[in-house]
Design a protein around this motif. Structure first.
Motif, PDB file in Angstrom:
ATOM      1  N   VAL A  27       0.836  -1.199   0.000  1.00  5.86           N
ATOM      2  CA  VAL A  27       0.000   0.000   0.000  1.00  5.86           C
ATOM      3  C   VAL A  27       0.871   1.249   0.000  1.00  5.86           C
ATOM      4  N   LEU A  28       0.521   2.197  -0.874  1.00  2.00           N
ATOM      5  CA  LEU A  28       1.103   3.535  -0.869  1.00  2.00           C
ATOM      6  C   LEU A  28       0.008   4.503  -0.459  1.00  2.00           C
ATOM      7  N   VAL A  29       0.285   5.352   0.540  1.00  2.00           N
ATOM      8  CA  VAL A  29      -0.674   6.372   0.946  1.00  2.00           C
ATOM      9  C   VAL A  29       0.013   7.724   0.835  1.00  2.00           C
ATOM     10  N   VAL A  30      -0.650   8.667   0.146  1.00  2.00           N
ATOM     11  CA  VAL A  30      -0.057   9.975  -0.121  1.00  2.00           C
ATOM     12  C   VAL A  30      -0.972  11.063   0.420  1.00  2.00           C
ATOM     13  N   ASP A  31      -0.358  12.185   0.802  1.00  2.00           N
ATOM     14  CA  ASP A  31      -1.135  13.328   1.264  1.00  2.00           C
ATOM     15  C   ASP A  31      -0.318  14.590   1.026  1.00  2.00           C
ATOM     16  N   ARG A  32      -0.996  15.667   0.658  1.00  2.00           N
ATOM     17  CA  ARG A  32      -0.288  16.921   0.428  1.00  2.00           C
ATOM     18  C   ARG A  32       0.216  17.534   1.730  1.00  2.00           C
ATOM     19  N   ALA A  33      -0.373  17.142   2.850  1.00  2.00           N
ATOM     20  CA  ALA A  33       0.016  17.700   4.152  1.00  2.00           C
ATOM     21  C   ALA A  33       1.267  17.019   4.682  1.00  2.00           C
ATOM     22  N   MET A  34       1.876  17.694   5.660  1.00  2.00           N
ATOM     23  CA  MET A  34       2.942  17.108   6.459  1.00  2.00           C
ATOM     24  C   MET A  34       2.361  16.853   7.838  1.00  2.00           C
ATOM     25  N   PHE A  35       2.619  15.679   8.397  1.00  2.00           N
ATOM     26  CA  PHE A  35       2.017  15.314   9.678  1.00  2.00           C
ATOM     27  C   PHE A  35       3.030  15.450  10.809  1.00  2.00           C
ATOM     28  N   PRO A  36       2.551  15.855  12.002  1.00  2.00           N
ATOM     29  CA  PRO A  36       1.164  16.161  12.348  1.00  2.00           C
ATOM     30  C   PRO A  36       0.750  17.539  11.852  1.00  2.00           C
ATOM     31  N   SER A  37      -0.506  17.671  11.452  1.00  2.42           N
ATOM     32  CA  SER A  37      -1.050  18.959  11.034  1.00  2.42           C
ATOM     33  C   SER A  37      -2.532  18.976  11.355  1.00  2.42           C
ATOM     34  N   ASP A  38      -3.039  20.164  11.640  1.00  2.00           N
ATOM     35  CA  ASP A  38      -4.440  20.296  12.015  1.00  2.00           C
ATOM     36  C   ASP A  38      -5.265  20.652  10.792  1.00  2.00           C
ATOM     37  N   ILE A  39      -6.545  20.356  10.853  1.00  2.00           N
ATOM     38  CA  ILE A  39      -7.496  20.811   9.860  1.00  2.00           C
ATOM     39  C   ILE A  39      -8.742  21.276  10.612  1.00  2.00           C
ATOM     40  N   VAL A 106      -1.554   9.410  15.080  1.00  3.49           N
ATOM     41  CA  VAL A 106      -1.678   8.019  15.534  1.00  3.49           C
ATOM     42  C   VAL A 106      -2.046   7.112  14.361  1.00  3.49           C
ATOM     43  N   LEU A 107      -2.985   7.544  13.530  1.00  4.19           N
ATOM     44  CA  LEU A 107      -3.437   6.705  12.414  1.00  4.19           C
ATOM     45  C   LEU A 107      -2.352   6.523  11.357  1.00  4.19           C
ATOM     46  N   THR A 108      -1.636   7.595  11.003  1.00  2.00           N
ATOM     47  CA  THR A 108      -0.591   7.448   9.985  1.00  2.00           C
ATOM     48  C   THR A 108       0.560   6.595  10.514  1.00  2.00           C
ATOM     49  N   GLU A 109       0.907   6.780  11.791  1.00  2.00           N
ATOM     50  CA  GLU A 109       1.970   5.943  12.358  1.00  2.00           C
ATOM     51  C   GLU A 109       1.562   4.479  12.359  1.00  2.00           C
ATOM     52  N   ALA A 110       0.291   4.202  12.648  1.00  2.00           N
ATOM     53  CA  ALA A 110      -0.170   2.813  12.644  1.00  2.00           C
ATOM     54  C   ALA A 110      -0.141   2.232  11.241  1.00  2.00           C
ATOM     55  N   ALA A 111      -0.469   3.041  10.242  1.00  2.00           N
ATOM     56  CA  ALA A 111      -0.418   2.562   8.852  1.00  2.00           C
ATOM     57  C   ALA A 111       1.008   2.211   8.454  1.00  2.00           C
ATOM     58  N   VAL A 112       1.951   3.065   8.821  1.00  2.00           N
ATOM     59  CA  VAL A 112       3.354   2.808   8.486  1.00  2.00           C
ATOM     60  C   VAL A 112       3.864   1.573   9.234  1.00  2.00           C
ATOM     61  N   GLU A 113       3.505   1.445  10.504  1.00  2.00           N
ATOM     62  CA  GLU A 113       3.906   0.265  11.275  1.00  2.00           C
ATOM     63  C   GLU A 113       3.379  -1.012  10.642  1.00  2.00           C
ATOM     64  N   ALA A 114       2.212  -0.932  10.029  1.00  2.00           N
ATOM     65  CA  ALA A 114       1.623  -2.115   9.393  1.00  2.00           C
ATOM     66  C   ALA A 114       2.301  -2.467   8.077  1.00  2.00           C
ATOM     67  N   GLY A 115       3.103  -1.527   7.543  1.00  2.00           N
ATOM     68  CA  GLY A 115       3.823  -1.796   6.309  1.00  2.00           C
ATOM     69  C   GLY A 115       3.472  -0.889   5.164  1.00  2.00           C
ATOM     70  N   ALA A 116       2.522   0.031   5.356  1.00  2.00           N
ATOM     71  CA  ALA A 116       2.189   0.965   4.287  1.00  2.00           C
ATOM     72  C   ALA A 116       3.316   1.973   4.104  1.00  2.00           C
ATOM     73  N   GLU A 117       3.478   2.440   2.876  1.00  2.00           N
ATOM     74  CA  GLU A 117       4.450   3.501   2.574  1.00  2.00           C
ATOM     75  C   GLU A 117       3.712   4.830   2.578  1.00  2.00           C
ATOM     76  N   LEU A 118       4.184   5.788   3.372  1.00  2.00           N
ATOM     77  CA  LEU A 118       3.558   7.104   3.480  1.00  2.00           C
ATOM     78  C   LEU A 118       4.447   8.141   2.805  1.00  2.00           C
ATOM     79  N   ARG A 119       3.853   8.912   1.903  1.00  2.00           N
ATOM     80  CA  ARG A 119       4.554  10.041   1.295  1.00  2.00           C
ATOM     81  C   ARG A 119       3.795  11.314   1.653  1.00  2.00           C
ATOM     82  N   GLU A 120       4.425  12.123   2.485  1.00  2.00           N
ATOM     83  CA  GLU A 120       3.833  13.392   2.891  1.00  2.00           C
ATOM     84  C   GLU A 120       4.273  14.491   1.927  1.00  2.00           C
TER      85      GLU A 120
END
Length: 405
Positions: A27-39, A106-120
C-alpha cells in the motif's frame, strides 16, 4: 506496482491503508500535508468509533495523546436533560475527542507500522488511465519538485468531500441535500468538564467535550439561512447561542477562549457511488453528512473496514473485484442510511414525537437512560434496547406493568 494507492492520509485513508497493509497488501498512501497537522474539522469520535479504535489496538494511543476517554454524556433537546455516567464497556468509553493533530498522527503511524508507505507533502496531479480504468496516479513531492507515476490495482480516494478522485472519475451523487446548517467552533481553557454534552435549544444546536491540552471544544450550529448574521459578529452570536443553554453558557463564559473561531458552512449532505474500474472512495469522499450528529469520523472508520474487506476479497481472488466493491456500497448504505436520514431531519432542528415520548419516559429512569446511551453509541446492541417489548416496558406509566392501560 502497488496493490492499492490511497489518496488522503487522514481518518478514512490512513485507516484503510493500515487495514490493507495488515493483511499483507502493498500500500502507498499519499497526502499533500505534512504530519502532524491540524485541519478545521470536527473531531468527536463516538457512535462506535472508540470500539473500532480499541479493536485496532489504537484506543490507548489516542488517550495517551491527552485526549480524555469520555464516559459520561448528557442530552438536552429543550425538553429535559438526560444524563448518565459510567458509559463504558470492557474499558471502551462512549466517546473521545482528540484534536486532528493527535488523531491523524496516531493513524498514519499505525499505517506505516503495518507496512504501508507514506509520502507526505505529495500532490496528486492526475489519475492515470488505461481506457476507462484507473491504473494509478501522477504527482510529486512539493518540496523537492520531483514528479513520479505510480501504478496500483486500485486507487482509493480518501480526499474529502471535494474529492479530486470523485471528480476525475465522475462519481455519481445521490441522496443529495443542500446545506441546512452553518457551524462555528473553538476551544476554551479553564472550563471543567469530563462529559460529552449535546443541546438543541431555541433553533441552535451545540455539542461540547473535553479534548487535548485540557481544552474544552465547543461547536454551535445555526440554520443556514442565518449565516450572514452569524458571520457579521461570530463571537457575539456564538455566546448568545450558548446562553440558550445556561448551564453550558455560564461555564464557557467563566473560562478563557484559547483559539480562534473555525467555521464550517459548506455542509451539504450526499452519497456518492463509491467504486468503479480501478477506483474506490472512502470517508467524506464517498458520503458526506451535516455535522449535526457528528458522524463523520466514526463512519469513516466503519467504511474503512468495509472497503478493506472488499478490496482484500478482490485482491486475493475470493471474489471478483467489481462484485466485492458492489457489496461494499451495499453494506455501507445499509449501515449508514438510517443515521443519514435521521441526521438530515435533525439538521432541520426537528425531533420526532416518538423520540420526544421516549425521552420523557427515560427521564428519571437512570438505568434505562444508561442503556439508551450505550445502545445509541454502539456499546450495546441497538436491537435489544429498541425491541418493542423493551420500549413498552420503559414507556409504561410508572408503577404500572407494561401492557396495562
Amino acid at each position: 506496482m502497488y496493490d492499492a494507492i490511497v489518496i488522503g492520509a487522514r481518518c478514512g485513508g490512513a485507516a484503510t491503508a493500515m487495514l490493507l497493509a495488515r493483511r499483507g497488501h502493498r500500500v502507498l498512501v499519499v497526502d499533500r500535508a505534512m504530519f502532524p497537522s491540524d485541519i478545521p474539522h470536527g473531531h468527536l469520535i463516538h457512535h462506535g468509533g472508540p470500539k473500532r479504535l480499541a479493536s485496532w489496538g489504537l484506543l490507548e494511543r489516542i488517550v495517551a495523546t491527552g485526549a480524555p476517554a469520555i464516559t459520561s454524556m448528557s442530552s438536552d433537546l429543550g425538553d429535559c436533560t438526560l444524563a448518565s455516567a459510567e458509559l463504558s464497556v470492557d474499558g471502551v468509553p462512549v466517546a473521545c475527542g482528540p484534536r486532528r493533530t493527535a488523531l491523524d498522527r496516531v493513524l498514519t503511524e499505525a499505517a506505516v507500522e503495518a507496512g504501508a508507505e507514506l509520502r507526505e507533502g505529495f500532490s496528486v496531479e492526475a489519475l492515470t488511465m488505461e481506457g476507462d480504468r484507473v491504473v494509478g496516479i501522477r504527482g510529486g513531492d512539493r518540496r523537492a519538485g520531483t514528479k513520479v507515476t505510480e501504478r496500483a490495482a486500485i486507487t482509493i480516494g480518501a480526499d474529502g468531500r471535494n474529492s479530486h478522485v470523485a471528480r476525475a472519475v465522475g462519481a455519481a451523487e445521490y441522496e443529495q441535500v443542500p446545506s441546512l446548517t452553518c457551524w462555528y467552533f473553538s476551544y476554551w481553557a479553564e472550563v471543567p468538564s469530563d462529559s460529552l454534552e449535546l443541546y438543541d435549544r431555541h433553533g441552535r444546536a451545540m455539542f461540547a467535550f473535553p479534548t487535548n491540552d485540557d481544552l474544552f471544544a465547543v461547536f454551535v450550529a445555526w440554520p443556514a439561512s442565518e449565516l450572514g448574521v452569524v458571520r457579521a459578529d461570530i463571537e457575539r452570536q456564538f455566546l448568545a447561542a450558548l446562553d440558550g443553554a445556561p448551564a453550558l453558557g455560564e461555564r464557557v463564559r467563566a473560562g478563557r477562549r484559547a483559539d480562534r473561531f473555525y467555521g464550517a458552512t459548506d455542509v451539504r449532505s450526499f452519497m456518492r457511488k463509491p467504486y468503479g474500474p480501478g477506483w474506490a472512495l472512502v470517508g467524506d469522499a464517498g458520503c458526506h453528512k451535516d455535522p449535526y450528529l457528528a458522524l463523520g469520523v466514526a463512519d469513516a472508520f466503519r467504511d474503512a473496514e468495509l472497503l478493506a474487506d472488499a478490496i482484500d476479497a478482490g485482491l486475493t481472488g475470493r471474489a471478483p473485484m467489481n462484485d466485492a466493491l458492489a457489496d461494499y456500497e451495499r453494506r455501507r448504505n445499509e449501515a449508514t442510511m438510517p443515521d443519514y436520514r435521521l441526521n438530515v431531519a435533525r439538521a432541520q432542528f426537528t425531533v420526532s414525537p416518538q423520540e420526544r415520548a421516549l425521552r420523557a419516559a427515560l427521564y428519571g429512569n437512570a438505568e434505562a437512560t444508561r442503556q439508551f446511551f450505550l445502545a445509541v453509541e454502539g456499546l450495546a446492541p441497538r436491537e435489544a434496547f429498541f425491541a418493542r417489548e423493551n420500549l413498552d416496558r420503559i414507556m409504561a406509566p410508572r408503577g404500572q406493568p407494561a401492557g396495562v392501560a
